[in-house]
Scaffold this motif. Sequence first.
Motif, PDB file in Angstrom:
ATOM      1  N   SER A  82       0.835  -1.207   0.000  1.00 20.69           N
ATOM      2  CA  SER A  82       0.000   0.000   0.000  1.00 20.69           C
ATOM      3  C   SER A  82       0.871   1.259   0.000  1.00 20.69           C
ATOM      4  N   LEU A  83       2.019   1.224   0.696  1.00 19.24           N
ATOM      5  CA  LEU A  83       2.929   2.370   0.661  1.00 19.24           C
ATOM      6  C   LEU A  83       3.492   2.590  -0.742  1.00 19.24           C
ATOM      7  N   VAL A  84       3.848   1.494  -1.417  1.00 19.24           N
ATOM      8  CA  VAL A  84       4.370   1.605  -2.784  1.00 19.24           C
ATOM      9  C   VAL A  84       3.276   2.109  -3.716  1.00 19.24           C
ATOM     10  N   ALA A  85       2.052   1.594  -3.560  1.00 17.18           N
ATOM     11  CA  ALA A  85       0.945   2.026  -4.415  1.00 17.18           C
ATOM     12  C   ALA A  85       0.632   3.507  -4.205  1.00 17.18           C
ATOM     13  N   GLU A  86       0.700   3.987  -2.957  1.00 16.12           N
ATOM     14  CA  GLU A  86       0.419   5.397  -2.682  1.00 16.12           C
ATOM     15  C   GLU A  86       1.500   6.313  -3.235  1.00 16.12           C
ATOM     16  N   SER A  87       2.766   5.908  -3.093  1.00 13.51           N
ATOM     17  CA  SER A  87       3.848   6.809  -3.498  1.00 13.51           C
ATOM     18  C   SER A  87       4.219   6.669  -4.971  1.00 13.51           C
ATOM     19  N   MET A  88       4.096   5.467  -5.559  1.00  8.36           N
ATOM     20  CA  MET A  88       4.514   5.246  -6.944  1.00  8.36           C
ATOM     21  C   MET A  88       3.348   5.016  -7.894  1.00  8.36           C
ATOM     22  N   GLY A  89       2.161   4.849  -7.349  1.00  8.20           N
ATOM     23  CA  GLY A  89       0.989   4.569  -8.178  1.00  8.20           C
ATOM     24  C   GLY A  89       0.697   3.078  -8.211  1.00  8.20           C
ATOM     25  N   PRO A  90      -0.579   2.713  -8.358  1.00  7.56           N
ATOM     26  CA  PRO A  90      -0.951   1.294  -8.309  1.00  7.56           C
ATOM     27  C   PRO A  90      -0.341   0.467  -9.448  1.00  7.56           C
ATOM     28  N   GLN A  91       0.038   1.111 -10.560  1.00  7.27           N
ATOM     29  CA  GLN A  91       0.626   0.362 -11.668  1.00  7.27           C
ATOM     30  C   GLN A  91       2.048  -0.104 -11.353  1.00  7.27           C
ATOM     31  N   ASN A  92       2.641   0.390 -10.258  1.00 11.80           N
ATOM     32  CA  ASN A  92       4.016   0.035  -9.903  1.00 11.80           C
ATOM     33  C   ASN A  92       4.115  -0.830  -8.654  1.00 11.80           C
ATOM     34  N   VAL A  93       3.031  -1.506  -8.295  1.00 15.33           N
ATOM     35  CA  VAL A  93       3.050  -2.358  -7.109  1.00 15.33           C
ATOM     36  C   VAL A  93       4.038  -3.511  -7.275  1.00 15.33           C
ATOM     37  N   VAL A 139      11.608  -2.468  -3.262  1.00 15.43           N
ATOM     38  CA  VAL A 139      11.517  -1.390  -2.268  1.00 15.43           C
ATOM     39  C   VAL A 139      11.658  -1.964  -0.862  1.00 15.43           C
ATOM     40  N   ALA A 140      10.998  -3.098  -0.602  1.00 19.46           N
ATOM     41  CA  ALA A 140      11.080  -3.715   0.724  1.00 19.46           C
ATOM     42  C   ALA A 140      12.499  -4.175   1.031  1.00 19.46           C
ATOM     43  N   THR A 141      13.197  -4.703   0.041  1.00 23.21           N
ATOM     44  CA  THR A 141      14.569  -5.165   0.252  1.00 23.21           C
ATOM     45  C   THR A 141      15.496  -4.004   0.577  1.00 23.21           C
ATOM     46  N   ILE A 142      15.383  -2.909  -0.173  1.00 27.43           N
ATOM     47  CA  ILE A 142      16.211  -1.734   0.117  1.00 27.43           C
ATOM     48  C   ILE A 142      15.874  -1.182   1.501  1.00 27.43           C
ATOM     49  N   PHE A 143      14.579  -1.102   1.816  1.00 30.17           N
ATOM     50  CA  PHE A 143      14.156  -0.581   3.115  1.00 30.17           C
ATOM     51  C   PHE A 143      14.686  -1.445   4.258  1.00 30.17           C
ATOM     52  N   LEU A 144      14.514  -2.773   4.144  1.00 27.73           N
ATOM     53  CA  LEU A 144      14.960  -3.658   5.220  1.00 27.73           C
ATOM     54  C   LEU A 144      16.482  -3.709   5.312  1.00 27.73           C
ATOM     55  N   SER A 145      17.175  -3.613   4.177  1.00 29.45           N
ATOM     56  CA  SER A 145      18.641  -3.555   4.202  1.00 29.45           C
ATOM     57  C   SER A 145      19.115  -2.293   4.917  1.00 29.45           C
ATOM     58  N   SER A 146      18.452  -1.185   4.651  1.00 31.78           N
ATOM     59  CA  SER A 146      18.805   0.066   5.318  1.00 31.78           C
ATOM     60  C   SER A 146      18.513  -0.009   6.816  1.00 31.78           C
ATOM     61  N   LEU A 147      17.347  -0.534   7.162  1.00 27.72           N
ATOM     62  CA  LEU A 147      16.953  -0.628   8.565  1.00 27.72           C
ATOM     63  C   LEU A 147      17.890  -1.541   9.348  1.00 27.72           C
ATOM     64  N   LEU A 148      18.092  -2.753   8.841  1.00 31.29           N
ATOM     65  CA  LEU A 148      18.957  -3.702   9.534  1.00 31.29           C
ATOM     66  C   LEU A 148      20.416  -3.251   9.473  1.00 31.29           C
ATOM     67  N   GLY A 149      20.807  -2.634   8.360  1.00 31.63           N
ATOM     68  CA  GLY A 149      22.170  -2.120   8.237  1.00 31.63           C
ATOM     69  C   GLY A 149      22.445  -0.996   9.217  1.00 31.63           C
ATOM     70  N   SER A 150      21.421  -0.232   9.566  1.00 30.25           N
ATOM     71  CA  SER A 150      21.592   0.831  10.563  1.00 30.25           C
ATOM     72  C   SER A 150      21.661   0.242  11.966  1.00 30.25           C
ATOM     73  N   VAL A 168      22.688   5.071  -6.899  1.00 32.05           N
ATOM     74  CA  VAL A 168      23.009   4.902  -8.321  1.00 32.05           C
ATOM     75  C   VAL A 168      22.185   3.758  -8.905  1.00 32.05           C
ATOM     76  N   MET A 169      22.045   2.670  -8.154  1.00 28.05           N
ATOM     77  CA  MET A 169      21.261   1.533  -8.621  1.00 28.05           C
ATOM     78  C   MET A 169      19.802   1.943  -8.859  1.00 28.05           C
ATOM     79  N   VAL A 170      19.214   2.680  -7.933  1.00 26.47           N
ATOM     80  CA  VAL A 170      17.830   3.130  -8.091  1.00 26.47           C
ATOM     81  C   VAL A 170      17.710   4.075  -9.289  1.00 26.47           C
ATOM     82  N   SER A 171      18.668   4.980  -9.450  1.00 27.42           N
ATOM     83  CA  SER A 171      18.623   5.916 -10.585  1.00 27.42           C
ATOM     84  C   SER A 171      18.734   5.184 -11.910  1.00 27.42           C
ATOM     85  N   VAL A 172      19.619   4.199 -12.001  1.00 27.14           N
ATOM     86  CA  VAL A 172      19.765   3.435 -13.248  1.00 27.14           C
ATOM     87  C   VAL A 172      18.474   2.678 -13.560  1.00 27.14           C
ATOM     88  N   ILE A 173      17.834   2.127 -12.540  1.00 24.43           N
ATOM     89  CA  ILE A 173      16.552   1.431 -12.756  1.00 24.43           C
ATOM     90  C   ILE A 173      15.492   2.418 -13.240  1.00 24.43           C
TER      91      ILE A 173
END
Length: 193
Positions: free
Chosen positions: A68-79, A85-96, A119-124
Amino acid sequence: MDLEIAGAYIYFTIPVFGGIPVTQTMLSQLIVTIVLCWAFVFLGKDLRKDKPSGRQVMVEKGVSLIQSLVAESMGPQNVHWTPFVATIFLSSLLGSYIGLTGFLRSTTADLSCVIVWAVMVSVIIWYNNIKHNGFLGWLKGFTEPIAVMTPMNIISEIAQPVSMAFRHFGNLAGGGVITSLIYTSLSLASTVV
């Protein structure tokens, strides 16, 4: 007066390609990756439609929340980007949080880690823009709203990953500074009392 700038401690160097240093950050990121892979396998096994376990219900609620967070911020077509997004978020959280162990370095305390993510997100993003608009359509996007803006739009695209990396790094570094200030003030207050 000598100025010394030190980064992550180098444990050893792999003798290929002129030497690849293995740092504290690399070890911490490897541990974060192993923990996340183990957690995903553990939480994803024994799933049942007829009688879900309490663990499965919690995981489904977490996945629904992130979707639902991805659908709200990126639009439902990008679910379909939810796992990334969850992997980057959890990597950042656990990495911190891994820096709280005292002997491992927080992965997000190393600017090179967050720069790679940015850079990875920008290239994507650039790849998907080219995929949906075509290469010429992507280039045409730099001339909008008017052609005079082309140099500024190009600089904006190049600055985007740098901006993302420094914002992420700055937020976490600022939090670390504030935490150390609070610890220091509490330590001084306890000695006074």
